[in-house]
Design an enzyme around this catalytic site. Structure first.
Site, PDB file in Angstrom:
ATOM      1  N   CYS A  19       6.692   6.594   5.394  1.00  0.00           N
ATOM      2  CA  CYS A  19       7.882   6.070   6.043  1.00  0.00           C
ATOM      3  C   CYS A  19       7.668   5.925   7.532  1.00  0.00           C
ATOM      4  CB  CYS A  19       9.070   7.015   5.831  1.00  0.00           C
ATOM      5  SG  CYS A  19       9.481   7.259   4.111  1.00  0.00           S
ATOM      6  N   GLY A  45       7.005   1.021   5.694  1.00  0.00           N
ATOM      7  CA  GLY A  45       7.960   1.119   4.603  1.00  0.00           C
ATOM      8  C   GLY A  45       8.716  -0.171   4.417  1.00  0.00           C
ATOM      9  N   ASN A 121       9.681  11.273   7.892  1.00  0.00           N
ATOM     10  CA  ASN A 121       8.407  10.755   7.393  1.00  0.00           C
ATOM     11  C   ASN A 121       7.558  11.954   7.014  1.00  0.00           C
ATOM     12  OD1 ASN A 121       5.440   9.449   9.009  1.00  0.00           O
ATOM     13  ND2 ASN A 121       5.988   9.327   6.865  1.00  0.00           N
ATOM     14  N   GLY A 122       7.136  12.001   5.773  1.00  0.00           N
ATOM     15  CA  GLY A 122       6.296  13.111   5.334  1.00  0.00           C
ATOM     16  C   GLY A 122       6.690  13.584   3.966  1.00  0.00           C
ATOM     17  N   TYR A 258      -6.198   3.207   7.616  1.00  0.00           N
ATOM     18  CA  TYR A 258      -5.393   2.176   6.957  1.00  0.00           C
ATOM     19  C   TYR A 258      -3.934   2.111   7.405  1.00  0.00           C
ATOM     20  CZ  TYR A 258      -2.497   0.044   3.320  1.00  0.00           C
ATOM     21  OH  TYR A 258      -1.573  -0.699   2.659  1.00  0.00           O
TER      22      TYR A 258
HETATM   23  P1  AMP Z   1      -6.840  -0.729  -4.967  1.00  0.00           P
HETATM   24  O1  AMP Z   1      -6.745  -2.171  -5.304  1.00  0.00           O
HETATM   25  O2  AMP Z   1      -5.924   0.122  -5.819  1.00  0.00           O
HETATM   26  O3  AMP Z   1      -8.249  -0.211  -4.929  1.00  0.00           O
HETATM   27  O4  AMP Z   1      -6.244  -0.556  -3.500  1.00  0.00           O
HETATM   28  C1  AMP Z   1      -7.038  -0.793  -2.390  1.00  0.00           C
HETATM   29  C2  AMP Z   1      -6.301  -1.623  -1.394  1.00  0.00           C
HETATM   30  O5  AMP Z   1      -5.015  -1.057  -1.134  1.00  0.00           O
HETATM   31  C3  AMP Z   1      -7.039  -1.696  -0.086  1.00  0.00           C
HETATM   32  O6  AMP Z   1      -7.057  -3.050   0.309  1.00  0.00           O
HETATM   33  C4  AMP Z   1      -6.245  -0.846   0.864  1.00  0.00           C
HETATM   34  O7  AMP Z   1      -6.124  -1.460   2.129  1.00  0.00           O
HETATM   35  C5  AMP Z   1      -4.891  -0.711   0.234  1.00  0.00           C
HETATM   36  N1  AMP Z   1      -4.404   0.685   0.235  1.00  0.00           N
HETATM   37  C6  AMP Z   1      -5.088   1.816   0.337  1.00  0.00           C
HETATM   38  N2  AMP Z   1      -4.287   2.887   0.287  1.00  0.00           N
HETATM   39  C7  AMP Z   1      -3.050   2.429   0.135  1.00  0.00           C
HETATM   40  C8  AMP Z   1      -1.772   3.058   0.046  1.00  0.00           C
HETATM   41  N3  AMP Z   1      -1.616   4.361   0.066  1.00  0.00           N
HETATM   42  N4  AMP Z   1      -0.723   2.251  -0.066  1.00  0.00           N
HETATM   43  C9  AMP Z   1      -0.861   0.918  -0.113  1.00  0.00           C
HETATM   44  N5  AMP Z   1      -2.029   0.271  -0.038  1.00  0.00           N
HETATM   45  C10 AMP Z   1      -3.115   1.019   0.094  1.00  0.00           C
END
Ligand code: AMP
Length: 495
Positions: A19, A45, A121-122, A258
């Site tokens: 968040c 979010g 947030n958390g 990220y």
């Molecule tokens: P996946 O397709 O499940 O391997 O997700 C990887 C992609 O999701 C990468 O392009 C990341 O930038 C993004 N990503 C990584 N962690 C998260 C997260 N917690 N929430 C949303 N997107 C994520």
């Protein structure tokens, strides 16, 4: 490998609180500035947004919340109906259909000490325990979100002269903003898992999850709220209290990888610069002979710039992103998720045909994104496809506020790197290592929580215990005195 089942709705105790929070005290345009602040924090979010305002004299706070993006939730008229010179705001990220308006923040309650509003947030790791204790003491919860616990703790504080001491019962990740009738409070847990910064605008104080919100509203960055610090802002100014037991600083390194926006600074390090350095480190660790370096936009862009520059391989934006769909992972079924990944990015075939391509992303979670990108590149006629990931393999759950799927769905938890390379259909695969990732931040390793990579949890969390407690609390919690509760659930508590 891919699970066709919809993901189960998140319960109270599952980390689902990626968040953003924002707050301002002492500005005539509090509501509209909070709106813009939340707009800058939208990446943290996209499920719901809300603002609560107060003028410090009228006892009734103004509140407006809704499902969707900040720009969808608020009209100019809504903002005009939120009077006052102080405000708190929240954007919420959730992953399932269980999300609803009732759980949207800020939460606002009437207490015997006046109105209180909170945005968090958390993720609290002792939420279930605190909730049954508070329910046994008579608290009635209105939502299923752990953030509400802080309100109950404050409302019931046994020492009215020092209500903040009641927050000591919370354990976990919490960067919070709380608004009372006379003051604005910013709270950061003693581990400092999530960011929270302090700024100044036209004499008003501003709090924000990330500094990019200060840039948008032209606020001056003053400093970060320290782990364990509580700042209290009222008409007399600002002061700090330190109600928590000291803990080892454990900032989430995945914010740099990220989650945070590249134009934010955390711990005096610019997030974009760190990502470029991560790309350089990745190039040193896993060099490759290739014709072009292509990022998966937007998440891989800065690491790809560093990688390309380090090896002298041209950078090309061969994937074009459609910016008008949400992040893929919020879709509830694998079927829709896969479809969404395909519509999100379009590959310019001419850019990659006949070439040796390095494709860069910041992380692999389930592997859907990387696998689809490799397929796209092969179909477009790339001669070789080399995948490089600017963080180490994700193997463990996060209990402190980043939403990852259950560990058994994390690709790196199920396969060896060679099996992953094969699954992705890539010619080679290289991840960053923990030490090089840390080096890219320019900060000491001791500063960070890297539990999702190394499994070292700064603060224990017993998921099975919490699940059992929440499933069995109804009825029992009220019939038994608080002292009996732990015994009731003792059989589920693992050592
Ligand atoms: P996946 O397709 O499940 O391997 O997700 C990887 C992609 O999701 C990468 O392009 C990341 O930038 C993004 N990503 C990584 N962690 C998260 C997260 N917690 N929430 C949303 N997107 C994520």
């Amino acid at each position: 490998m891919e699970n066709p089942q919809p993901r189960a709705p998140k319960d109270l105790n599952k980390p689902s609180h990626e968040c953003g929070v924002f707050a301002i005290f002492g500005h005539a345009d509090a509501a509209i500035l909070t709106y813009y602040g939340l707009f800058a924090l939208q990446h943290r979010g996209q499920e719901s947004a809300g603002i609560v305002t107060s003028d410090g004299t009228n006892k009734v706070f103004g509140s407006h919340k809704g499902m969707g993006l900040v720009s969808q939730v608020f009209t100019m008229k809504d903002l005009e109906q939120l009077p006052g010179d102080r405000a708190i705001g929240h954007v919420r990220y959730s992953t399932t259909g269980s999300s609803n308006l009732k759980n949207a923040q800020p939460f606002l309650v009437d207490t015997s000490r006046g109105q209180l509003a909170i945005a968090h947030n958390g993720n609290l790791v002792n939420a279930a325990q605190l909730r049954i204790e508070l329910e046994a003491e008579g608290s009635i919860f209105q939502t299923t979100v752990d953030s509400e616990i802080a309100l109950h703790l404050l409302a019931k504080a046994s020492d009215p002269s020092n209500p903040l001491a009641s927050l000591r019962r919370m354990e976990g990740a919490f960067s919070m903003v709380i608004m009372g009738e006379n003051e604005l409070i910013g709270v950061r847990d003693p581990f400092g898992f999530r960011p929270l910064s302090l700024g100044r605008l036209d004499g008003a104080y501003v709090l924000s999850s990330e500094t990019c919100a200060f840039d948008l509203i032209h606020a001056e960055f003053l400093r970060e709220i320290e782990p364990g610090e509580v700042v209290i802002i009222d008409k007399d100014g600002i002061r700090s209290e330190w109600p928590f037991r000291r803990a080892k600083k454990s900032f989430c390194i995945f914010e740099y990888v990220y989650f945070a926006r590249p134009d934010s600074n955390i711990d005096d390090m610019n997030v974009k610069e760190v990502r470029v350095q991560m790309g350089r480190e990745l190039a040193r660790l896993h060099p490759v002979e290739a014709d072009i370096v292509v990022p998966v936009p937007d998440s891989g862009i800065y690491a790809a710039l560093g990688f390309s520059d380090e090896l002298g391989i041209p950078f090309d934006l061969a994937f074009v992103r459609n910016h008008y769909i949400g992040r893929t992972f919020i879709q509830p079924t694998q079927l829709i998720r896969d479809f969404n990944v395909r519509v999100k990015l379009n590959l310019i075939g001419e850019a990659v045909r006949g070439k040796r391509v390095v494709v860069i992303d910041d992380s692999i979670v389930r592997g859907t994104t990387a696998r689809t990108r490799v397929v796209n590149l092969r179909e477009a006629g790339a001669k070789e496809v080399h995948v490089r990931i600017s963080c180490p393999p994700h193997k463990h759950a996060c209990y402190y506020g980043i939403d990852f799927p259950d560990p058994e769905k994390l690709l790196a938890n199920q396969m060896t790197p060679e099996q992953i390379r094969d699954y992705l259909g890539a010619d080679s695969l290289g991840y960053l290592e923990v030490d090089s990732m840390v080096r890219a931040t320019g900060l000491p390793k001791e500063n960070f929580c890297m539990a999702c990579f190394d499994g070292h949890y700064p603060l224990p969390y017993d998921e099975a215990f919490d699940k059992y407690v929440m499933e069995n609390r109804r009825g029992k919690a009220r019939l038994l005195p608080p002292a009996v509760q732990p015994a009731l659930f003792a059989d589920t508590k693992s050592s």
